[in-house]
Design a protein around this motif. Structure first.
Motif, PDB file in Angstrom:
ATOM      1  N   TYR A  71      -7.779  -6.935   6.926  1.00  0.00           N
ATOM      2  CA  TYR A  71      -8.078  -6.530   5.897  1.00  0.00           C
ATOM      3  C   TYR A  71      -7.707  -5.232   5.559  1.00  0.00           C
ATOM      4  O   TYR A  71      -7.983  -4.498   4.202  1.00  0.00           O
ATOM      5  N   THR A  72      -9.316  -4.284   6.786  1.00  0.00           N
ATOM      6  CA  THR A  72      -9.041  -2.679   6.142  1.00  0.00           C
ATOM      7  C   THR A  72      -7.800  -1.726   6.261  1.00  0.00           C
ATOM      8  O   THR A  72      -7.345  -0.966   4.854  1.00  0.00           O
ATOM      9  N   LEU A  73      -6.388  -2.469   6.782  1.00  0.00           N
ATOM     10  CA  LEU A  73      -5.593  -1.904   6.600  1.00  0.00           C
ATOM     11  C   LEU A  73      -5.209  -1.870   5.274  1.00  0.00           C
ATOM     12  O   LEU A  73      -4.139  -1.255   4.791  1.00  0.00           O
ATOM     13  N   HIS A  74      -5.084  -3.739   4.961  1.00  0.00           N
ATOM     14  CA  HIS A  74      -4.626  -3.591   3.528  1.00  0.00           C
ATOM     15  C   HIS A  74      -5.591  -2.650   2.155  1.00  0.00           C
ATOM     16  O   HIS A  74      -4.956  -2.384   1.441  1.00  0.00           O
ATOM     17  N   THR A  75      -6.742  -3.047   2.487  1.00  0.00           N
ATOM     18  CA  THR A  75      -7.534  -1.942   1.649  1.00  0.00           C
ATOM     19  C   THR A  75      -6.659  -0.137   1.630  1.00  0.00           C
ATOM     20  O   THR A  75      -6.628   0.214   0.625  1.00  0.00           O
ATOM     21  N   ALA A  76      -6.199   0.028   3.030  1.00  0.00           N
ATOM     22  CA  ALA A  76      -5.851   1.532   2.748  1.00  0.00           C
ATOM     23  C   ALA A  76      -4.674   1.874   2.225  1.00  0.00           C
ATOM     24  O   ALA A  76      -4.362   2.339   1.613  1.00  0.00           O
ATOM     25  N   VAL A  77      -4.173   0.344   2.153  1.00  0.00           N
ATOM     26  CA  VAL A  77      -2.443   0.740   1.627  1.00  0.00           C
ATOM     27  C   VAL A  77      -2.911   0.280   0.148  1.00  0.00           C
ATOM     28  O   VAL A  77      -2.261   1.114  -1.171  1.00  0.00           O
ATOM     29  N   GLY A  78      -3.628  -0.127  -0.007  1.00  0.00           N
ATOM     30  CA  GLY A  78      -4.085  -0.082  -1.682  1.00  0.00           C
ATOM     31  C   GLY A  78      -4.152   0.443  -2.623  1.00  0.00           C
ATOM     32  O   GLY A  78      -4.581   1.488  -3.139  1.00  0.00           O
ATOM     33  N   GLU A  79      -5.943   1.341  -2.128  1.00  0.00           N
ATOM     34  CA  GLU A  79      -5.793   2.576  -2.615  1.00  0.00           C
ATOM     35  C   GLU A  79      -4.164   3.729  -2.740  1.00  0.00           C
ATOM     36  O   GLU A  79      -4.164   4.003  -3.864  1.00  0.00           O
ATOM     37  N   TYR A  80      -2.962   3.629  -2.232  1.00  0.00           N
ATOM     38  CA  TYR A  80      -1.681   4.628  -2.168  1.00  0.00           C
ATOM     39  C   TYR A  80      -1.295   3.794  -3.403  1.00  0.00           C
ATOM     40  O   TYR A  80      -1.053   4.911  -4.639  1.00  0.00           O
ATOM     41  N   PHE A  81      -1.461   2.089  -3.554  1.00  0.00           N
ATOM     42  CA  PHE A  81      -0.396   2.349  -4.664  1.00  0.00           C
ATOM     43  C   PHE A  81      -1.571   1.621  -6.078  1.00  0.00           C
ATOM     44  O   PHE A  81      -1.144   2.192  -6.816  1.00  0.00           O
ATOM     45  N   SER A  82      -2.727   2.085  -5.845  1.00  0.00           N
ATOM     46  CA  SER A  82      -3.282   2.098  -7.057  1.00  0.00           C
ATOM     47  C   SER A  82      -3.332   3.389  -7.615  1.00  0.00           C
ATOM     48  O   SER A  82      -3.634   3.618  -8.625  1.00  0.00           O
ATOM     49  N   ALA A  83      -3.480   4.560  -6.624  1.00  0.00           N
ATOM     50  CA  ALA A  83      -3.178   5.566  -7.016  1.00  0.00           C
ATOM     51  C   ALA A  83      -2.038   6.300  -7.762  1.00  0.00           C
ATOM     52  O   ALA A  83      -2.107   6.818  -8.310  1.00  0.00           O
ATOM     53  N   ALA A  84      -0.489   5.935  -6.799  1.00  0.00           N
ATOM     54  CA  ALA A  84       0.234   5.547  -7.144  1.00  0.00           C
ATOM     55  C   ALA A  84       0.701   4.938  -8.921  1.00  0.00           C
ATOM     56  O   ALA A  84       0.954   5.941 -10.295  1.00  0.00           O
ATOM     57  N   ASN A  85       0.244   4.358  -9.489  1.00  0.00           N
ATOM     58  CA  ASN A  85       0.082   3.173 -10.661  1.00  0.00           C
ATOM     59  C   ASN A  85      -1.090   1.541 -10.451  1.00  0.00           C
ATOM     60  O   ASN A  85      -0.823   0.240 -10.248  1.00  0.00           O
ATOM     61  N   MET A  86      -2.128   1.983 -11.170  1.00  0.00           N
ATOM     62  CA  MET A  86      -2.678   1.181 -10.848  1.00  0.00           C
ATOM     63  C   MET A  86      -2.748   0.319 -12.090  1.00  0.00           C
ATOM     64  O   MET A  86      -3.048  -0.619 -11.693  1.00  0.00           O
TER      65      MET A  86
END
Length: 598
Positions: A107-122
């Protein structure tokens, strides 16, 4: 036009050198997350974020979602194609157990990539984000049949999910909800009522939408003790698992809102829709809290992500915009003026945001790792300790990261001056989008009350005492290291303020609860400051160790970490004393005026 570059190097530093996730290789899913695999996944996520999602952010905001006459909703141009790419690349199932079609990674890795996706297009990232929360609730509370029916399609991304709590007359106080569920005698229920503010409630990205709906079964007790949770799909499910007849659930309207225009925030009407009970009768809040807690961690991450993209744009603008001369003399004498990044106040603004985002990233991933340990460790004591801290951190992470995230997005907008107020540079969108994170999934005042009123005293204060010990032990273990003393000394002072504020609550809030209520937001932020300071101390230690090992290739990156860490300790962490003073002022003046004097 706005810019965004996913901070892959920074994420890897936190995961590898600060959190040392490699030492958790015995946890399920971590053995497959080698350093090479993690870097490859982060790199691919960065490409999707930068090349696919980010270019749709500004256009999606301008176009918004459209409701058709029959209640169907279409998303902005390009969203269907982007969601198809996201879905087919397997991102939705990254951390979902393999037996349900996922990849079983941390889940830690899921959270890390989630930051990128949310920053790019929340707004875009909210569609799969709500689905992941619904998956979590079904995983924990769903029956074997419900899991088999819904999870494979949801993990694949062919079906998406929502959470339906709020009604026009009730938000925080869910005990007032009126949506009713009538048993049909065959194990199903007919759901009737209206829900509002439902993110991703209706759209054209998936073949079916699985709504998780809170409702009261006829004859159930009043208040929160009579609430149940139901699975109510947009289309009923045929025996072969395909979408069948339309269910009695429609989008009555799209909310006209301040931001996240590209996410369909809907009024949902349930008119005798067929639903299935998930979990136990009258225990719906317990089941929904699985989804809500995961969502709260995700919203905290949104605060980080939008501050990060706003910072990147402000820093780029500050390096280019020419205005005035440096106080110490011209830095670009061949030009008509110096770039505004030479001015101390602009530097103060940028350093403040940077110090927040870098520590916030570490805080978010540290908390996600606690979630992994709590759910995957084979050691009961280790699971319990991690779960204690996860529960304590959830309101802090959600409240502090989104409050600060919004504040710092506004600060980034300020760097642009008047150009930040117009739409051309995209900064106003970041401010508008960031604002909702302070409100949904439990407004931040509620997070503060949850922290002070529930989490502090839970299990005799076991979690907060464990946190005090962990941070105190870190300071003591590194007390003699001259290179770290500037960080440990400041951290210890902040920890002392947090401990004193906690003791003040123990002495003054039990007999007079208003003291807890009046000081709760300050306590939440005091706790957040200490956690961010703890993350900076850990990052500084990691940076010093790598520099001592002779990592010349990364020296500039590591030295920048140390400068930013010192800035946080010297200029931001001292705010703990202010927060402590406010708490100890009590509730007298806060509660003194009669209501009609406001």
């Amino acid at each position: 036009m706005p810019v965004y570059k996913a901070p892959v190097t920074d994420t890897l530093f936190v995961l590898d050198d600060v959190l040392d996730i490699g030492r958790h290789g015995a946890l399920p899913g971590f053995g497959e997350a080698s350093a090479e695999t993690v870097e490859a996944i982060l790199t691919e996520a960065a490409k999707l974020a930068e090349d696919v999602l980010f270019p749709l952010n500004l256009s999606g905001d301008r176009e918004g979602c459209t409701r058709q006459a029959d209640g169907r909703v279409t998303t902005p141009q390009g969203f269907r194609e982007a969601f198809g790419l996201y879905r087919d690349s397997g991102w939705l199932g990254l951390a979902i157990p393999e037996e349900h079609g996922g990849q079983g990674l941390p889940y830690t890795l899921h959270t890390a990539v989630g930051e990128y996706f949310s920053a790019a297009n929340m707004a875009f990232t909210m569609y799969p984000g709500l689905t992941q929360g619904a998956i979590a609730a079904i995983l924990v509370h769903g029956s074997a049949e419900q899991k088999a029916t819904y999870l494979p399609k949801m993990v694949e991304g062919r079906w998406t999910g929502t959470m339906n709590l709020t009604e026009p007359h009730c938000g925080t106080d869910l005990g007032l909800l009126r949506t009713k569920a009538v048993p049909q005698g065959d194990g199903s229920y007919r759901i009737t009522g209206q829900k509002i503010f439902i993110s991703a409630g209706e759209h054209d990205l998936s073949d079916n939408i699985v709504h998780l709906v809170l409702a009261r079964i006829e004859g159930a007790p009043e208040g929160t003790k009579g609430i149940s949770l139901f699975i109510v799909p947009k289309f009923q499910v045929n025996e072969d698992g395909t979408p069948g007849a339309a269910n009695g659930v429609t989008c009555g309207a799209i909310e006209h809102k301040m931001g996240i225009h590209a996410n369909a925030t809907c009024v949902m009407n349930y008119d005798g829709a067929i639903g299935q009970l998930i979990g136990t009768e009258n225990r719906g809040l317990n089941a929904m809290f699985v989804m809500m807690n995961e969502a709260r961690l995700g919203v905290g991450m949104q605060g980080l992500s939008i501050a990060e993209v706003a910072y990147q744009n402000a820093a780029a603008y500050a390096r280019e915009r020419l205005q005035g001369r440096a106080l110490t003399g011209a830095k670009a004498p061949a030009k008509a003026a110096d770039p505004i990044i030479v001015h101390p106040d602009v530097r103060r603004t940028l350093m403040t945001i940077r110090a927040f985002t870098e520590a916030g990233r570490a805080f978010t991933l540290w908390t996600a790792l606690k979630s992994d340990i709590a759910h995957r460790s084979g050691d009961a004591a280790e699971r319990q300790a991690a779960d204690d801290l996860l529960g304590l951190m959830t309101p802090i992470l959600k409240g502090v990261m989104t409050d600060r995230g919004f504040d710092h997005t506004v600060m980034a907008q300020q760097v642009f001056g008047g150009h930040g107020y117009i739409e051309e540079h995209g900064m106003s969108q970041y401010v508008r989008d960031a604002r909702i994170a302070m409100i949904y999934e439990g407004a931040n005042g509620i997070q503060a009350l949850d922290l002070v009123g529930r989490k502090l005293g839970q299990n005799g204060g076991r979690a907060i005492m464990a946190l005090f010990k962990e941070i105190g032990d870190f300071c003591e273990e590194n007390r003699s290291d001259e290179k770290l003393v500037v960080y440990t000394k400041a951290l210890k002072k902040g920890l002392g303020d947090l401990q004193a504020a906690t003791m003040w609550f123990m002495a003054n809030a039990l007999a007079r609860p208003d003291n807890a209520g009046a000081g709760s937001t300050d306590y939440m932020h005091l706790s957040g400051l200490v956690m961010l300071g703890y993350m900076w101390a850990k990052m500084a230690k990691a940076a010093e160790e790598k520099l001592a090992a002779g990592e010349a290739d990364n020296a500039a990156f590591l030295k920048a970490k140390l400068v930013t860490a010192r800035f946080f300790m010297e200029r931001l962490l001292p705010e703990t004393a202010l927060r402590k003073a406010r708490i100890e002022a009590g509730a007298d003046t806060t509660m003194a005026l009669e209501a009609d004097r406001f």
